[in-house]
Design a protein around this motif. Structure first.
Motif, PDB file in Angstrom:
ATOM      1  N   LYS A   1       0.910  -1.267  -0.148  1.00 19.46           N
ATOM      2  CA  LYS A   1      -0.054  -0.178   0.059  1.00 19.46           C
ATOM      3  C   LYS A   1       0.871   1.359   0.044  1.00 19.46           C
ATOM      4  CE  LYS A   1      -4.209   1.678   2.314  1.00 19.46           C
ATOM      5  NZ  LYS A   1      -4.897   1.689   3.233  1.00 19.46           N
ATOM      6  N   LEU A   2       0.375   2.013  -0.652  1.00 17.74           N
ATOM      7  CA  LEU A   2       1.349   3.456  -1.024  1.00 17.74           C
ATOM      8  C   LEU A   2       0.809   4.479   0.133  1.00 17.74           C
ATOM      9  CD1 LEU A   2       1.429   4.094  -4.827  1.00 17.74           C
ATOM     10  CD2 LEU A   2       3.116   2.873  -3.351  1.00 17.74           C
ATOM     11  N   LYS A   3       1.844   5.230   0.538  1.00 16.31           N
ATOM     12  CA  LYS A   3       1.612   6.229   1.475  1.00 16.31           C
ATOM     13  C   LYS A   3       1.170   7.414   0.797  1.00 16.31           C
ATOM     14  CE  LYS A   3       3.626   9.259   4.967  1.00 16.31           C
ATOM     15  NZ  LYS A   3       4.785   9.479   5.864  1.00 16.31           N
ATOM     16  N   LEU A   4      -0.025   7.912   1.168  1.00 15.18           N
ATOM     17  CA  LEU A   4      -0.547   9.111   0.245  1.00 15.18           C
ATOM     18  C   LEU A   4       0.344  10.474   0.775  1.00 15.18           C
ATOM     19  CD1 LEU A   4      -4.461   8.520   0.681  1.00 15.18           C
ATOM     20  CD2 LEU A   4      -2.901   7.817  -0.951  1.00 15.18           C
ATOM     21  N   PRO A   5       0.596  11.115  -0.488  1.00 22.15           N
ATOM     22  CA  PRO A   5       1.617  12.421  -0.279  1.00 22.15           C
ATOM     23  C   PRO A   5       1.063  13.543   0.392  1.00 22.15           C
ATOM     24  CG  PRO A   5       1.229  12.137  -2.708  1.00 22.15           C
ATOM     25  CD  PRO A   5       0.397  10.974  -1.877  1.00 22.15           C
ATOM     26  N   GLY A   6      -0.555  13.466   0.407  1.00 23.24           N
ATOM     27  CA  GLY A   6      -1.219  14.749   0.776  1.00 23.24           C
ATOM     28  C   GLY A   6      -1.308  15.972  -0.084  1.00 23.24           C
ATOM     29  N   THR A   7      -0.649  15.775  -1.170  1.00 23.59           N
ATOM     30  CA  THR A   7      -0.626  16.858  -2.270  1.00 23.59           C
ATOM     31  C   THR A   7      -1.866  17.422  -2.995  1.00 23.59           C
ATOM     32  OG1 THR A   7       0.066  15.399  -3.834  1.00 23.59           O
ATOM     33  CG2 THR A   7       1.795  16.292  -2.679  1.00 23.59           C
TER      34      THR A   7
ATOM     35  N   THR B   1      -5.866   5.299  -6.215  1.00 29.86           N
ATOM     36  CA  THR B   1      -6.424   4.374  -7.141  1.00 29.86           C
ATOM     37  C   THR B   1      -5.546   3.163  -7.074  1.00 29.86           C
ATOM     38  OG1 THR B   1      -7.202   6.170  -8.501  1.00 29.86           O
ATOM     39  CG2 THR B   1      -6.853   4.047  -9.450  1.00 29.86           C
ATOM     40  N   PHE B   2      -4.264   3.160  -6.926  1.00 28.69           N
ATOM     41  CA  PHE B   2      -3.704   1.981  -6.947  1.00 28.69           C
ATOM     42  C   PHE B   2      -3.796   1.444  -5.537  1.00 28.69           C
ATOM     43  CE2 PHE B   2       0.446  -0.047  -5.346  1.00 28.69           C
ATOM     44  CZ  PHE B   2       0.713  -0.851  -6.796  1.00 28.69           C
ATOM     45  N   ASN B   3      -3.983   2.063  -4.184  1.00 29.83           N
ATOM     46  CA  ASN B   3      -4.458   1.493  -2.930  1.00 29.83           C
ATOM     47  C   ASN B   3      -5.653   0.925  -3.260  1.00 29.83           C
ATOM     48  OD1 ASN B   3      -2.119   2.055  -1.906  1.00 29.83           O
ATOM     49  ND2 ASN B   3      -2.759   4.050  -0.727  1.00 29.83           N
ATOM     50  N   ASP B   4      -6.648   1.425  -3.874  1.00 35.36           N
ATOM     51  CA  ASP B   4      -8.011   0.701  -4.177  1.00 35.36           C
ATOM     52  C   ASP B   4      -7.881  -0.554  -4.809  1.00 35.36           C
ATOM     53  OD1 ASP B   4      -9.229   2.926  -2.632  1.00 35.36           O
ATOM     54  OD2 ASP B   4     -10.063   4.144  -4.434  1.00 35.36           O
ATOM     55  N   MET B   5      -6.836  -0.614  -5.878  1.00 37.01           N
ATOM     56  CA  MET B   5      -6.880  -1.768  -6.684  1.00 37.01           C
ATOM     57  C   MET B   5      -6.166  -3.017  -5.671  1.00 37.01           C
ATOM     58  SD  MET B   5      -4.309  -2.439  -9.766  1.00 37.01           S
ATOM     59  CE  MET B   5      -3.044  -2.192  -9.008  1.00 37.01           C
ATOM     60  N   LEU B   6      -5.205  -2.401  -4.976  1.00 38.56           N
ATOM     61  CA  LEU B   6      -4.782  -3.419  -3.862  1.00 38.56           C
ATOM     62  C   LEU B   6      -5.692  -3.958  -3.067  1.00 38.56           C
ATOM     63  CD1 LEU B   6      -1.164  -1.974  -3.185  1.00 38.56           C
ATOM     64  CD2 LEU B   6      -1.605  -3.898  -4.784  1.00 38.56           C
ATOM     65  N   ALA B   7      -6.636  -3.296  -2.469  1.00 36.16           N
ATOM     66  CA  ALA B   7      -7.547  -3.564  -1.677  1.00 36.16           C
ATOM     67  C   ALA B   7      -8.556  -4.594  -2.235  1.00 36.16           C
ATOM     68  CB  ALA B   7      -8.265  -2.589  -1.063  1.00 36.16           C
ATOM     69  N   ARG B   8      -8.817  -4.143  -3.567  1.00 32.41           N
ATOM     70  CA  ARG B   8      -9.709  -5.333  -4.287  1.00 32.41           C
ATOM     71  C   ARG B   8      -9.226  -6.508  -4.608  1.00 32.41           C
ATOM     72  NH1 ARG B   8     -10.872  -0.522  -7.222  1.00 32.41           N
ATOM     73  NH2 ARG B   8      -9.794  -1.321  -8.861  1.00 32.41           N
ATOM     74  N   LEU B   9      -7.872  -6.442  -4.820  1.00 32.96           N
ATOM     75  CA  LEU B   9      -7.084  -7.808  -5.397  1.00 32.96           C
ATOM     76  C   LEU B   9      -7.113  -8.728  -3.980  1.00 32.96           C
ATOM     77  CD1 LEU B   9      -4.203  -6.655  -7.558  1.00 32.96           C
ATOM     78  CD2 LEU B   9      -5.834  -8.249  -8.220  1.00 32.96           C
ATOM     79  N   ASP B  10      -6.608  -7.873  -2.779  1.00 35.69           N
ATOM     80  CA  ASP B  10      -6.599  -8.590  -1.668  1.00 35.69           C
ATOM     81  C   ASP B  10      -7.862  -9.335  -1.086  1.00 35.69           C
ATOM     82  OD1 ASP B  10      -5.188  -9.365   0.906  1.00 35.69           O
ATOM     83  OD2 ASP B  10      -6.542  -7.829   1.944  1.00 35.69           O
ATOM     84  N   ASN B  11      -9.040  -8.461  -1.294  1.00 31.86           N
ATOM     85  CA  ASN B  11     -10.203  -9.211  -1.347  1.00 31.86           C
ATOM     86  C   ASN B  11     -10.619 -10.415  -1.946  1.00 31.86           C
ATOM     87  OD1 ASN B  11     -10.779  -7.147   0.853  1.00 31.86           O
ATOM     88  ND2 ASN B  11     -12.068  -5.871  -0.749  1.00 31.86           N
ATOM     89  N   ALA B  12     -10.162  -9.990  -3.020  1.00 35.00           N
ATOM     90  CA  ALA B  12     -10.466 -11.400  -4.406  1.00 35.00           C
ATOM     91  C   ALA B  12      -9.488 -12.607  -3.901  1.00 35.00           C
ATOM     92  CB  ALA B  12     -10.074 -10.934  -5.762  1.00 35.00           C
ATOM     93  N   PHE B  13      -8.227 -12.572  -3.610  1.00 30.42           N
ATOM     94  CA  PHE B  13      -7.370 -13.599  -3.132  1.00 30.42           C
ATOM     95  C   PHE B  13      -8.110 -14.117  -1.818  1.00 30.42           C
ATOM     96  CE2 PHE B  13      -3.814 -11.311  -5.532  1.00 30.42           C
ATOM     97  CZ  PHE B  13      -3.796 -12.135  -6.375  1.00 30.42           C
TER      98      PHE B  13
END
Length: 173
Positions: free
Chosen positions: A1-7, A17-29
Motif C-alpha cells: 500500500k502506498l503512503k498518500l503524499p497529501g498533495t 487508485t493504486f491502493n483501491d486496486m490493491l484492496a480489491r485484489l486482496d479481497n479477491a485473493f
C-alpha cells in the motif's frame, strides 16, 4: 500500500487508485482462498462417509440388504460430489462470462415443488416432513436451471441439518 503524499494532485489520486486496486485484489485473493477451503471441506465430507461405510462393509461378510444399503448411501454421497462439481463449473463459467442466464418468466412454486419431489427420498430416510405454503400466481423472471439448483441446494441443506423426524417448511410469498 502506498503512503498518500497529501498533495491533493494527480499523484495522490494515482496513489489512491493504486491502493483501491490493491484492496480489491486482496479481497479477491481472500475470497478465492475461502472458496477453496469450503470446496475442500465439501468434497472431503462425502468422501469420508463413503470411505467409512466401505471400510465397515468390508470388515466382515454381510447380508445382501446391508451391502445394498451401503451402495445406496455411497451413491447418495457421489451425487453430492457431482452436484458440487456442477456448481464449481457453473461458478467458473460465470467468472469467465461464458454463461448468459436464460431469463424468462417462471412459476416459482412449480420449481419449488419439483425440487421438493427430487429431495423427498432423502427426507423420507430421516422421516422428515416437507411442508410447502405459498401464495397463488407467484412468478419471476430467472434462469430455470439455476433456480432449480438453488432450491435443491437449499432443501439438501435443510434436510441434512434437520434432526430425524423433524420438519422443513418451504414458504413462498
Amino acid at each position: 500500500k502506498l503512503k498518500l503524499p497529501g498533495t491533493r494532485d494527480e499523484i495522490e489520486k494515482l496513489a489512491e487508485t493504486f491502493n483501491d486496486m490493491l484492496a480489491r485484489l486482496d479481497n479477491a485473493f481472500t475470497a478465492h482462498k475461502r472458496l477453496f477451503e469450503d470446496l475442500s471441506h465439501d468434497l472431503k465430507t462425502p468422501l469420508t462417509v463413503i470411505k467409512g461405510e466401505f471400510e465397515v462393509a468390508l470388515k466382515k461378510e454381510r447380508a445382501p440388504e446391508e451391502y445394498g444399503a451401503v451402495l445406496r448411501s455411497g451413491l447418495e454421497e457421489v451425487n453430492k460430489i457431482i452436484r458440487l462439481a456442477e456448481n464449481m463449473l457453473l461458478l467458473a463459467s460465470f467468472e469467465t462470462r461464458n454463461i448468459i442466464p436464460d431469463r424468462r418468466e417462471l412459476d416459482i412454486c412449480l420449481l419449488a415443488r419439483l425440487a421438493i419431489n427430487s429431495i423427498r427420498k432423502l427426507a423420507d430416510e430421516k422421516n422428515i416432513k416437507i411442508n410447502m405454503m405459498h401464495d397463488e400466481g407467484i412468478s419471476l423472471k430467472g434462469d430455470e436451471q439455476q433456480l432449480k439448483q438453488m432450491f435443491l441446494n437449499l432443501l439438501d441443506n435443510a434436510v441434512k441439518y434437520t434432526p430425524r423426524e423433524g420438519s422443513v417448511k418451504v414458504e413462498i410469498r
